[in-house]
Design a protein around this motif. Structure first.
Motif, PDB file in Angstrom:
ATOM      1  N   THR A   1      -4.920  -3.890  -2.440  1.00 10.85           N
ATOM      2  CA  THR A   1      -6.281  -3.457  -2.714  1.00 10.85           C
ATOM      3  C   THR A   1      -6.441  -2.000  -2.284  1.00 10.85           C
ATOM      4  OG1 THR A   1      -7.053  -4.234  -0.556  1.00 10.85           O
ATOM      5  CG2 THR A   1      -7.260  -5.766  -2.417  1.00 10.85           C
ATOM      6  N   ALA A   2      -7.433  -1.345  -2.853  1.00 12.92           N
ATOM      7  CA  ALA A   2      -7.758   0.020  -2.458  1.00 12.92           C
ATOM      8  C   ALA A   2      -8.702  -0.029  -1.267  1.00 12.92           C
ATOM      9  CB  ALA A   2      -8.406   0.764  -3.619  1.00 12.92           C
ATOM     10  N   GLY A   3      -8.583   0.968  -0.413  1.00  5.21           N
ATOM     11  CA  GLY A   3      -9.452   1.052   0.756  1.00  5.21           C
ATOM     12  C   GLY A   3      -9.460   2.474   1.269  1.00  5.21           C
ATOM     13  N   ALA A   4      -9.773   2.615   2.552  1.00  4.81           N
ATOM     14  CA  ALA A   4      -9.820   3.936   3.165  1.00  4.81           C
ATOM     15  C   ALA A   4      -9.083   3.923   4.495  1.00  4.81           C
ATOM     16  CB  ALA A   4     -11.257   4.375   3.376  1.00  4.81           C
ATOM     17  N   MET A   5      -8.540   5.087   4.835  1.00  5.07           N
ATOM     18  CA  MET A   5      -7.839   5.275   6.101  1.00  5.07           C
ATOM     19  C   MET A   5      -7.829   6.764   6.392  1.00  5.07           C
ATOM     20  SD  MET A   5      -3.927   4.223   6.821  1.00  5.07           S
ATOM     21  CE  MET A   5      -2.943   5.466   7.584  1.00  5.07           C
TER      22      MET A   5
ATOM     23  N   ARG B   1      -8.351   7.972   0.721  1.00  7.93           N
ATOM     24  CA  ARG B   1      -8.064   6.761  -0.055  1.00  7.93           C
ATOM     25  C   ARG B   1      -6.747   6.158   0.408  1.00  7.93           C
ATOM     26  NH1 ARG B   1      -8.338   8.011  -6.107  1.00  7.93           N
ATOM     27  NH2 ARG B   1      -8.310   5.754  -6.184  1.00  7.93           N
TER      28      ARG B   1
ATOM     29  N   LYS C   1      -3.867  -1.027   0.657  1.00  5.65           N
ATOM     30  CA  LYS C   1      -3.765  -1.998   1.735  1.00  5.65           C
ATOM     31  C   LYS C   1      -3.261  -3.342   1.223  1.00  5.65           C
ATOM     32  CE  LYS C   1      -7.500  -0.032   4.471  1.00  5.65           C
ATOM     33  NZ  LYS C   1      -8.696  -0.348   5.272  1.00  5.65           N
TER      34      LYS C   1
ATOM     35  N   GLY D   1      -5.387  -6.285   4.568  1.00  2.33           N
ATOM     36  CA  GLY D   1      -6.174  -5.453   5.463  1.00  2.33           C
ATOM     37  C   GLY D   1      -5.406  -4.361   6.178  1.00  2.33           C
TER      38      GLY D   1
ATOM     39  N   ALA E   1      -3.100  -0.920   6.018  1.00  2.79           N
ATOM     40  CA  ALA E   1      -2.746   0.200   5.152  1.00  2.79           C
ATOM     41  C   ALA E   1      -1.247   0.462   5.190  1.00  2.79           C
ATOM     42  CB  ALA E   1      -3.504   1.446   5.587  1.00  2.79           C
TER      43      ALA E   1
ATOM     44  N   CYS F   1      -1.429   6.185   1.942  1.00  2.42           N
ATOM     45  CA  CYS F   1      -2.673   6.932   2.096  1.00  2.42           C
ATOM     46  C   CYS F   1      -2.562   8.243   1.333  1.00  2.42           C
ATOM     47  CB  CYS F   1      -2.893   7.181   3.585  1.00  2.42           C
ATOM     48  SG  CYS F   1      -4.236   8.295   3.996  1.00  2.42           S
TER      49      CYS F   1
END
Length: 105
Positions: free
Chosen positions: A21-25, A29, A32, A35, A37, A40
């Motif tokens: 899935t896409a997420g943030a760190m 962007r 992951k 949950g 990562a 990045c």
């Protein structure tokens, strides 16, 4: 959207069947799995968590322009992460997949 953003979206789509899935760190962007990562996008650089001392880590660092990832630019890079510059974008997908493998995803 930059070419780097587009490429990250393509990598995310390719790895989505594996639960990515896409997420943030680090305010950027990220990709992951469960949950955690493993890649990045910071500016035009893709950082991947390959694990210090692994063959994939050594191979990635051997690419021209690659270096340990220092997200804050503080001179204290993360030893498990390799930053791959935009001119090595042809390698991003392969190393993102290897980082996912290293994570156990």
């Amino acid at each position: 959207m930059t070419d780097a953003d587009t490429l990250l979206e393509e990598i995310a789509a390719d790895l989505a069947p594996r639960g990515v899935t896409a997420g943030a760190m680090f305010g950027a962007r990220a990709l992951k799995s469960h949950g955690k990562a493993f890649a990045c996008l910071k500016g035009e650089v893709l950082a991947v968590k390959l694990g210090a001392g692994t063959p994939a880590h050594a191979e990635a660092l051997a690419l021209a322009g690659a270096e340990l990832f220092d997200p804050a630019g503080s001179g204290r890079p993360f030893k498990d992460w390799v930053a791959l510059p935009a001119d090595r974008a042809g390698h991003w997908g392969r190393y993102a997949e290897r980082a996912l493998d290293a994570l156990g995803g």
